[in-house]
Design a protein around this motif. Structure first.
Motif, mmCIF file in Angstrom:
data_model
loop_
_atom_site.group_PDB
_atom_site.id
_atom_site.type_symbol
_atom_site.label_atom_id
_atom_site.label_comp_id
_atom_site.label_asym_id
_atom_site.label_seq_id
_atom_site.Cartn_x
_atom_site.Cartn_y
_atom_site.Cartn_z
ATOM 1 N N ARG A 44 0.870 -1.181 0.000
ATOM 2 C CA ARG A 44 0.000 0.000 0.000
ATOM 3 C C ARG A 44 0.905 1.229 0.000
ATOM 4 O O ARG A 44 2.066 1.155 0.379
ATOM 5 C CB ARG A 44 -0.912 0.030 1.231
ATOM 6 N N ARG A 45 0.340 2.369 -0.377
ATOM 7 C CA ARG A 45 1.122 3.601 -0.365
ATOM 8 C C ARG A 45 1.582 3.901 1.067
ATOM 9 O O ARG A 45 0.884 3.584 2.034
ATOM 10 C CB ARG A 45 0.292 4.764 -0.906
ATOM 11 N N PRO A 46 2.754 4.525 1.216
ATOM 12 C CA PRO A 46 3.279 4.802 2.561
ATOM 13 C C PRO A 46 2.281 5.520 3.474
ATOM 14 O O PRO A 46 2.191 5.202 4.657
ATOM 15 C CB PRO A 46 4.510 5.671 2.291
ATOM 16 N N GLU A 47 1.513 6.450 2.933
ATOM 17 C CA GLU A 47 0.569 7.196 3.767
ATOM 18 C C GLU A 47 -0.602 6.334 4.258
ATOM 19 O O GLU A 47 -1.300 6.712 5.197
ATOM 20 C CB GLU A 47 0.050 8.443 3.039
ATOM 21 N N GLU A 48 -0.811 5.167 3.667
ATOM 22 C CA GLU A 48 -1.875 4.258 4.100
ATOM 23 C C GLU A 48 -1.374 3.212 5.092
ATOM 24 O O GLU A 48 -2.162 2.478 5.683
ATOM 25 C CB GLU A 48 -2.486 3.564 2.882
ATOM 26 N N THR A 49 -0.075 3.158 5.268
ATOM 27 C CA THR A 49 0.536 2.101 6.067
ATOM 28 C C THR A 49 0.142 2.165 7.534
ATOM 29 O O THR A 49 -0.081 1.131 8.164
ATOM 30 C CB THR A 49 2.067 2.164 5.923
ATOM 31 N N GLU A 50 0.045 3.359 8.086
ATOM 32 C CA GLU A 50 -0.296 3.473 9.509
ATOM 33 C C GLU A 50 -1.661 2.841 9.792
ATOM 34 O O GLU A 50 -1.831 2.124 10.787
ATOM 35 C CB GLU A 50 -0.283 4.938 9.939
ATOM 36 N N HIS A 51 -2.622 3.083 8.921
ATOM 37 C CA HIS A 51 -3.949 2.498 9.084
ATOM 38 C C HIS A 51 -3.888 0.967 9.001
ATOM 39 O O HIS A 51 -4.522 0.265 9.792
ATOM 40 C CB HIS A 51 -4.908 3.071 8.031
ATOM 41 N N VAL A 52 -3.106 0.459 8.047
ATOM 42 C CA VAL A 52 -2.959 -0.988 7.891
ATOM 43 C C VAL A 52 -2.326 -1.591 9.147
ATOM 44 O O VAL A 52 -2.790 -2.621 9.655
ATOM 45 C CB VAL A 52 -2.117 -1.333 6.643
ATOM 46 N N VAL A 53 -1.287 -0.963 9.653
ATOM 47 C CA VAL A 53 -0.614 -1.466 10.854
ATOM 48 C C VAL A 53 -1.558 -1.441 12.053
ATOM 49 O O VAL A 53 -1.638 -2.410 12.817
ATOM 50 C CB VAL A 53 0.679 -0.669 11.141
ATOM 51 N N ASP A 54 -2.304 -0.372 12.211
ATOM 52 C CA ASP A 54 -3.269 -0.279 13.309
ATOM 53 C C ASP A 54 -4.302 -1.412 13.206
ATOM 54 O O ASP A 54 -4.588 -2.083 14.200
ATOM 55 C CB ASP A 54 -3.945 1.095 13.287
ATOM 56 N N ASP A 55 -4.835 -1.623 12.016
ATOM 57 C CA ASP A 55 -5.793 -2.717 11.808
ATOM 58 C C ASP A 55 -5.154 -4.061 12.147
ATOM 59 O O ASP A 55 -5.767 -4.900 12.806
ATOM 60 C CB ASP A 55 -6.274 -2.757 10.351
ATOM 61 N N ALA A 56 -3.940 -4.270 11.680
ATOM 62 C CA ALA A 56 -3.252 -5.542 11.913
ATOM 63 C C ALA A 56 -3.049 -5.809 13.400
ATOM 64 O O ALA A 56 -3.299 -6.914 13.880
ATOM 65 C CB ALA A 56 -1.909 -5.545 11.197
ATOM 66 N N LEU A 57 -2.608 -4.793 14.128
ATOM 67 C CA LEU A 57 -2.342 -4.967 15.554
ATOM 68 C C LEU A 57 -3.618 -5.247 16.340
ATOM 69 O O LEU A 57 -3.580 -5.974 17.336
ATOM 70 C CB LEU A 57 -1.621 -3.739 16.106
ATOM 71 N N HIS A 58 -4.735 -4.695 15.898
ATOM 72 C CA HIS A 58 -6.006 -4.943 16.574
ATOM 73 C C HIS A 58 -6.626 -6.280 16.175
ATOM 74 O O HIS A 58 -7.240 -6.957 17.002
ATOM 75 C CB HIS A 58 -6.993 -3.807 16.307
ATOM 76 N N ALA A 59 -6.478 -6.667 14.923
ATOM 77 C CA ALA A 59 -7.153 -7.857 14.414
ATOM 78 C C ALA A 59 -6.358 -9.143 14.613
ATOM 79 O O ALA A 59 -6.948 -10.216 14.744
ATOM 80 C CB ALA A 59 -7.460 -7.676 12.926
#
Length: 143
Positions: free
Chosen positions: A84-99
């Motif tokens: 994903r684009r770098p600016e979308e990475t934080e959201h992906v990481v947050d989702d991953a850590l929660h899920a």
């Protein structure tokens, strides 16, 4: 070659050796896309690669059923590989850590660097690889 993540070859080899199940975010069914090539490569190397792409949910990629979101994965995942684009990475990481409880590794593909996302992952105990590709690292390290 110096990388932004400051990991050594031994670190990368350990991470790749310890990983068995990978959630590949941004998986594409198009053979010309890097995510498709990398997912296919990893699956051929024996990793279980769970494709994540809302537009492909329910379809098969890399021998697995594609899911719409990380929260749809019901089994333990060792690594999230992010296309994903770098600016979308934080959201992906947050989702991953929660899920994904017990997630060990966040891998950001070539040209993907997001220090805020990396700090978030590290704060939750996950190791972070940035600006690298496992399909390059595996042959380079002879794994």
């Amino acid at each position: 070659m110096q990388h932004v993540d400051q990991l050594t070859d031994a670190d990368i080899a350990r991470i790749l050796g310890d990983t068995k199940v990978i959630a590949l975010v941004g998986a594409s069914p198009k053979p010309d896309r890097p995510s498709h090539r990398v997912g296919t490569f990893l699956a051929a190397r024996g990793y279980k690669v769970i494709p994540v792409n809302p537009g492909q949910a329910g379809k098969e990629l890399f021998g697995q059923t594609c899911v719409a979101a990380l929260s749809d994965i019901t089994e333990p995942v060792d690594m999230v590989d992010i296309f994903r684009r770098p600016e979308e990475t934080e959201h992906v990481v947050d989702d991953a850590l929660h899920a994904l409880k017990g997630l060990k590794y966040i891998w950001m593909q070539l040209d993907i660097v997001n220090e805020k996302a990396a700090a978030l992952a590290r704060a939750q105990g996950a190791e972070v690889v940035m600006d690298r590709c496992p399909a390059i690292e595996i042959p380079r390290l002879g794994l």
